[in-house]
Design an enzyme around this catalytic site. Structure first.
Site, mmCIF file in Angstrom:
data_model
loop_
_atom_site.group_PDB
_atom_site.id
_atom_site.type_symbol
_atom_site.label_atom_id
_atom_site.label_comp_id
_atom_site.label_asym_id
_atom_site.label_seq_id
_atom_site.Cartn_x
_atom_site.Cartn_y
_atom_site.Cartn_z
ATOM 1 N N ASP A 1 0.846 -1.188 0.000
ATOM 2 C CA ASP A 1 0.000 0.000 0.000
ATOM 3 C C ASP A 1 0.892 1.252 0.000
ATOM 4 O OD1 ASP A 1 -3.063 0.693 0.393
ATOM 5 O OD2 ASP A 1 -1.974 2.054 1.703
ATOM 6 N N HIS B 1 -5.016 -7.670 -0.399
ATOM 7 C CA HIS B 1 -4.258 -6.440 -0.193
ATOM 8 C C HIS B 1 -3.423 -6.440 1.079
ATOM 9 C CE1 HIS B 1 -3.467 -2.211 -1.006
ATOM 10 N NE2 HIS B 1 -3.771 -1.918 0.238
ATOM 11 N N TYR C 1 -3.512 11.205 1.897
ATOM 12 C CA TYR C 1 -4.015 11.156 0.524
ATOM 13 C C TYR C 1 -4.010 12.552 -0.092
ATOM 14 C CZ TYR C 1 -5.535 6.346 1.242
ATOM 15 O OH TYR C 1 -5.551 4.992 1.479
#
EC number: 3.3.2.9
Length: 472
Positions: free
Chosen positions: A235, A438, A381
């Protein structure tokens, strides 16, 4: 029709050739490498020199915090109704499963038990660029291995350092997996990204994955005296260790990734499209023979709503999640459902306990709740998409050995083909597992540990490894 197929096949060949030419010119042309600051300051107020001492750290959450949480959970308001004709996670977190997890959290989950498990590891903090950075430092058994390789493990979102709690012992003592106990083991460093876990959040804008790479390099080299080390990430961690490779290749033996974050280019997009129709002509291996760019695009579009919110107005949604533990749990655990396997959306419980336990999932949530840092983690983000040079920087070829362990159920549903990866990095190791998603370190720790070990065995002959032992 035959003429059209021939034309498309020719385009596929040309595109692959273009990718290889691009790789050649990126690695051989003389160009000006993007310049990024070698120092920053993200502490409060004006710049002051760092306190470079390393401090032991023990997690000890006060009873007051736990009592307050219990009150909030008892008073949680779940007054919406589940749609009569929707019994799964297709609309988001299913109400029945939400109530089940809430009941367990209130009545059966014990933070103190989980805290004791976490405190088995040695925790430390040190100040870097104005921020107190928390990390775990785990060493192999004394005198058991011939070669000790420093290994940096970096987490992502919505995880934290806890994702690695099952992986760490397998890396510090590979003999537990049946490997030759006279060979290589790892001295493992697991930091919390600032704004995550027990690391201090930035007090200023601009703290992104490039700054994190610089801070973690300083942790490994300047604080712990590891002049060279291996790094692994998934990630955001994948991007962070890739950035370390771009900025500070002289300090790395190599990097290992379980997913790859890269900026799409026109040639790579063409390869993805053509590979969906002519996989045998486009890809050298048999792995991506069912590759579908359309499915990848639609899946990422369907699952990326959270990303758009966090990349634009993190301080709005973050307020709600910092105030409501049940809202925080739903926001985080919904990702542990859909990003572990997109098919879990079709299940009434989101498949959450197919790969993880309630205790593991709630501990991930608790670390956010205790530190009140879901908002700061979401700003990550915003900072990524706000950096003016992030695209240019991501084009820098990674010139250290790269190993990739890809999982078929990761975000998007298809592993990135090796042909695309080799155009942006020195790919020395590539493997696709039959299962897994993930959150590889928490879901498949044995497979991940074995692959990291396999990667290091491949690249060891390229270097003159010595027995390396860092400071505290």
């Amino acid at each position: 029709m035959g003429r059209l197929s021939g034309s498309l096949a020719a385009i596929a060949v040309i595109s692959i050739a273009y990718l290889q030419l691009q790789k050649y010119f990126v690695t051989h042309k003389k160009h000006v490498k993007p310049t990024f600051p070698r120092h920053g300051f993200y502490g409060p107020g004006r710049y002051i020199p760092d306190d470079e001492r390393i401090h032991t750290f023990h997690i000890n959450v006060s009873d007051k915090v736990i009592i307050d949480l219990g009150h909030r959970l008892r008073e949680a308001r779940i007054n919406h109704e589940q749609l009569e004709d929707v019994s799964d996670f297709s609309y988001g977190f299913n109400k029945n499963t939400l109530q089940e997890f809430l009941h367990y959290w209130k009545n059966d989950y014990s933070w103190k038990d989980e805290e004791a498990k976490i405190n088995i590891f040695s925790h430390f903090t040190t100040q870097i660029e104005g921020l107190n950075v928390h990390y775990i430092h785990a060493k192999p058994p004394l005198n058991k291995y011939q070669k000790i390789v420093p290994l940096l493990l970096v987490h992502g979102w919505p995880g934290n350092f806890y994702e690695f709690y099952k992986l760490i012992p397998l890396l510090t003592d590979p003999g537990l997996q049946g490997h030759d106990t006279k060979r290589t083991a790892f001295e493992v460093i697991v930091p919390s990204i600032p704004g995550f876990g027990f690391s201090e959040a930035s007090h200023k804008s601009g703290f992104d994955q490039i700054a994190t790479a610089r801070i973690f390099k300083k942790l490994m080299v300047d604080r712990l005296d590891f002049m060279r080390f291996l790094a692994h990430g998934g990630d955001w961690g994948s991007l962070i260790v890739s950035n370390i490779a771009r900025e500070f290749p002289e300090h790395l033996y190599g990097i290992h990734l379980n997913n790859v974050l890269s900026v799409p280019t026109i040639p790579r997009t063409i390869i993805q499209i053509l590979g969906s129709y002519f996989p045998s002509l486009t890809f050298l291996s048999d792995t991506p023979q069912n590759y579908s760019f359309k499915e990848i695009f639609m899946e990422k579009l369907f699952e990326s709503g959270y990303l758009h919110i966090q990349a634009t107005k993190p301080d709005t949604i973050g307020v709600a999640l910092n105030d409501s533990p049940i809202g925080l749990m739903a926001w985080i655990l919904e990702k542990f459902s859909s990003l572990t396997n997109k098919e879990y959306r079709k299940l009434s419980d989101g498949g959450l306990e197919k790969k993880f336990t309630k205790d593991e999932l709630l501990t991930i949530v608790m670390i956010y709740w205790i530190n009140g840092n879901i908002l700061s983690s979401q700003r990550y983000y915003k900072e990524f998409f706000s950096h003016p040079d992030r695209i240019e920087f991501s084009k820098e070829y990674i010139d250290v050995p790269v190993g990739v362990l890809a999982f078929p159920n990761d975000f998007g549903g298809f592993p990135t083909p090796a042909e695309m990866l080799s155009s942006i990095a020195t790919l020395k190791h590539y493997k696709v597992m039959e299962n897994g998603g993930h959150f590889a370190a928490l879901e498949e720790p044995v497979l991940l540990a074995s692959d990291i070990y396999e990667f290091v065995v491949k690249i060891v002959p390229e270097f003159d490894f010595e027995v390396l032992v860092g400071s505290m």
